[in-house]
Scaffold this active site. Structure first.
Site, PDB file in Angstrom:
ATOM      1  CB  SER A  39       2.201   8.301  11.064  1.00 20.97           C
ATOM      2  OG  SER A  39       2.260   9.638  10.582  1.00 20.97           O
ATOM      3  CE  LYS A  40       2.511   2.952   4.932  1.00 24.38           C
ATOM      4  NZ  LYS A  40       1.801   2.250   3.850  1.00 24.38           N
ATOM      5  NE  ARG A  41      -1.032  11.778   9.357  1.00 20.03           N
ATOM      6  CZ  ARG A  41      -1.617  10.740   9.945  1.00 20.03           C
ATOM      7  NH1 ARG A  41      -2.224   9.828   9.211  1.00 20.03           N
ATOM      8  NH2 ARG A  41      -1.595  10.608  11.255  1.00 20.03           N
ATOM      9  CG  ASP A  42       5.593  11.696  11.091  1.00 18.20           C
ATOM     10  OD1 ASP A  42       5.136  12.848  11.207  1.00 18.20           O
ATOM     11  OD2 ASP A  42       5.310  10.763  11.858  1.00 18.20           O
ATOM     12  CB  THR A  68      -0.929   0.013   1.217  1.00 21.26           C
ATOM     13  OG1 THR A  68      -0.143  -0.136   2.416  1.00 21.26           O
ATOM     14  CG2 THR A  68      -1.952  -1.098   1.151  1.00 21.26           C
TER      15      THR A  68
END
Length: 498
Positions: free
Chosen positions: A260-263, A15
């Site tokens: 998180s993936k947002r970082d 993903t």
């Protein structure tokens, strides 16, 4: 369990760009398997058609190869438990779900989402646990027929035992979960699609996984899976053994929040694009919960494998420190690459279509001459561009800040004298060039450090960089003098303009 050969698994979902926390999990599983001469199973959890993609799947395999991980079973390798993509194992999951229903370990649940939400809110208001309340556990035939008449399509729920579940976590020690905190849970959607809660333990059982090493965020699901492993053993799925569990500490980012993936710093692609060595990045990620020794942060993967022990994994959260990650990578570049390996590792940046110089200007021999000096100065491989661009650009970069810093009053006179003495040297070597610039500085009452500053900026455009005189030797007499002349011409124009 102690007598069974070690079998661990790494089972990401395709993903998007891999996350460094995911890489840390892969690393610990890989090192554990290698340490115990065991088997690493690489499995793809791609049952979520809405989020999974073939592009991400290929990116995942490419990332594993770049990191240097090898796996004993899985995609591109095969193995006795193939296929290793869950999307290709749907018939297996359907068969297991049917067996669980037939044996009474699972049941059909007809509750609507609205009914579930209403009952959960009521439980919270009453101060009770808000998980599933077992409403459909013991439906009569008449109730089932009524739900069917209403057009309801059931999910399949696993029936949790009415007893506490205790297990010894390999990182956290003994843990106990009481029944009221681990309610019955869904394993098959109303459309018949199996959920992660079913497919993951089923694959572990069939693939004879002995140890499950994964992130702390999955700890709460462990008692549910233990109960399912036991049920699978009763219906003849797998060996009947329950794997040992070890839950790895959280990786924290800015503000001590879970990374998180947002970082930005979580993206594996970021490290590849900047030119981290896989060995340097993995060395740092190993430190997020484990260490080789209290006084040693830098080590090779072979050393990690030889020493890796789950008992040494720290249960406390680990904070991601990009500066330390960079420092460890720089050490790997300096100490773990030969000059030839360093040159080869830099080639993708030196020959890149987006390099700031014309492709035909790149001179491998010139770079090889300065590579040993550059190797001691770069933190990541992409730093090489700014370190050696003066060799391959037609003119040096224009860095106004560096120009103003070096070309202060008096610099023109020093540069003019240096030009005269450089033009007069016979042998164009670093040692002779240093003597020429040093004597030019002495003629104006300056030490070498002050005298070489305007020369460096004239040649490279920057106040800092590789050792100046070795750079001049490699740049050559003609280009060196031409660039000094260009700098003098600019200084004359600036003086004329006031």
């Amino acid at each position: 369990m102690a007598s069974a050969p070690v079998r661990v698994r790494f089972c990401p979902s395709p993903t998007g760009n891999p996350h460094v926390g995911l890489v840390r999990t892969a690393l610990f599983n890989w090192a554990f398997a290698k340490h115990h001469q065991g088997t690493l199973v690489f499995r793809i959890e791609d049952t979520d058609a809405a989020r999974d993609s073939e592009e991400s799947y290929n990116q995942l395999l490419d990332s594993m190869r770049w990191l240097g991980f090898d796996w004993d079973e899985g995609p591109e390798v095969g193995g006795p438990h193939a296929p290793y993509r869950q999307s290709q194992r749907m018939d297996i999951y359907r068969d297991v779900a049917r067996k669980l229903l037939d044996a009474g370990h699972a049941y059909h649940c007809y509750c609507s989402q609205e009914e579930l939400d209403t009952r959960r809110e009521a439980a919270r208001a009453a101060g009770r646990p808000s998980g599933y309340d077992g409403h459909c556990r013991e439906l009569s035939d008449a109730q089932v027929e009524e739900y069917k008449a209403q057009g309801r399509t059931p999910i399949v729920r696993f029936r949790m035992p009415d007893e506490a579940i205790t297990f010894t976590d390999l990182v956290r020690g003994e843990l106990t979960f009481t029944p009221e905190n681990v309610p019955d849970y869904g394993i098959v959607r109303a459309n018949g699609a199996p959920l992660y809660t079913l497919v993951n333990p089923v694959d572990d059982a069939l693939m004879e996984i002995t140890h499950v090493l994964r992130g702390e965020d999955l700890l709460s699901s462990t008692p549910r899976q233990i109960a399912l492993y036991r049920a699978l053993g009763e219906i003849g799925v797998g060996t009947g053994r329950v794997p040992a569990f070890g839950h790895l500490p959280y990786v924290l980012g800015e503000g001590n929040k879970k990374l998180s993936k947002r970082d930005q710093e979580s993206s594996l692609n970021l490290y590849r694009e900047r030119g981290f060595l896989p060995s340097g990045l993995l060395n740092y990620l190993a430190l997020l919960g484990w260490s080789l020794a209290e006084d040693r942060d830098v080590f090779t993967l072979d050393e990690m494998v030889a020493a890796f022990d789950l008992a040494a994994v720290n249960a406390n959260p680990a904070r991601f420190d990009l500066k330390k990650c960079e420092a460890i990578n720089a050490t790997h570049i300096r100490e773990h690459l030969s000059t030839e390996e360093f040159i080869a590792a830099c080639e993708p940046w030196l020959r890149a279509p987006h390099a700031p110089w014309k492709p035909e200007n790149y001179d491998p021999a010139a770079f090889a001459a300065l590579a040993p000096l550059a190797q001691t100065r770069v933190t990541v491989l992409s730093d090489i561009t700014a370190n050696v661009d003066f060799l391959f650009l037609d003119e040096p970069v224009e860095d106004e800040k560096s120009w103003q810093k070096a070309m202060k009053p008096g610099a023109e006179e020093v540069l003019r004298t240096a030009r005269e003495r450089l033009a007069a040297v016979g042998e164009w070597t670093a040692e002779v060039l240093k003597e020429a610039v040093q004597s030019a500085g002495e003629a104006h009452g300056l030490k070498l450090g002050k005298a070489q500053a305007p020369v460096r900026v004239a040649l490279t455009g920057r106040t800092v960089g590789l050792p100046l005189f070795e750079s001049m030797e490699t740049l050559g007499r003609e280009r060196t003098l031409r660039r000094v002349d260009a700098a003098l011409a600019r200084l004359e124009r600036e003086r004329a303009a006031g």
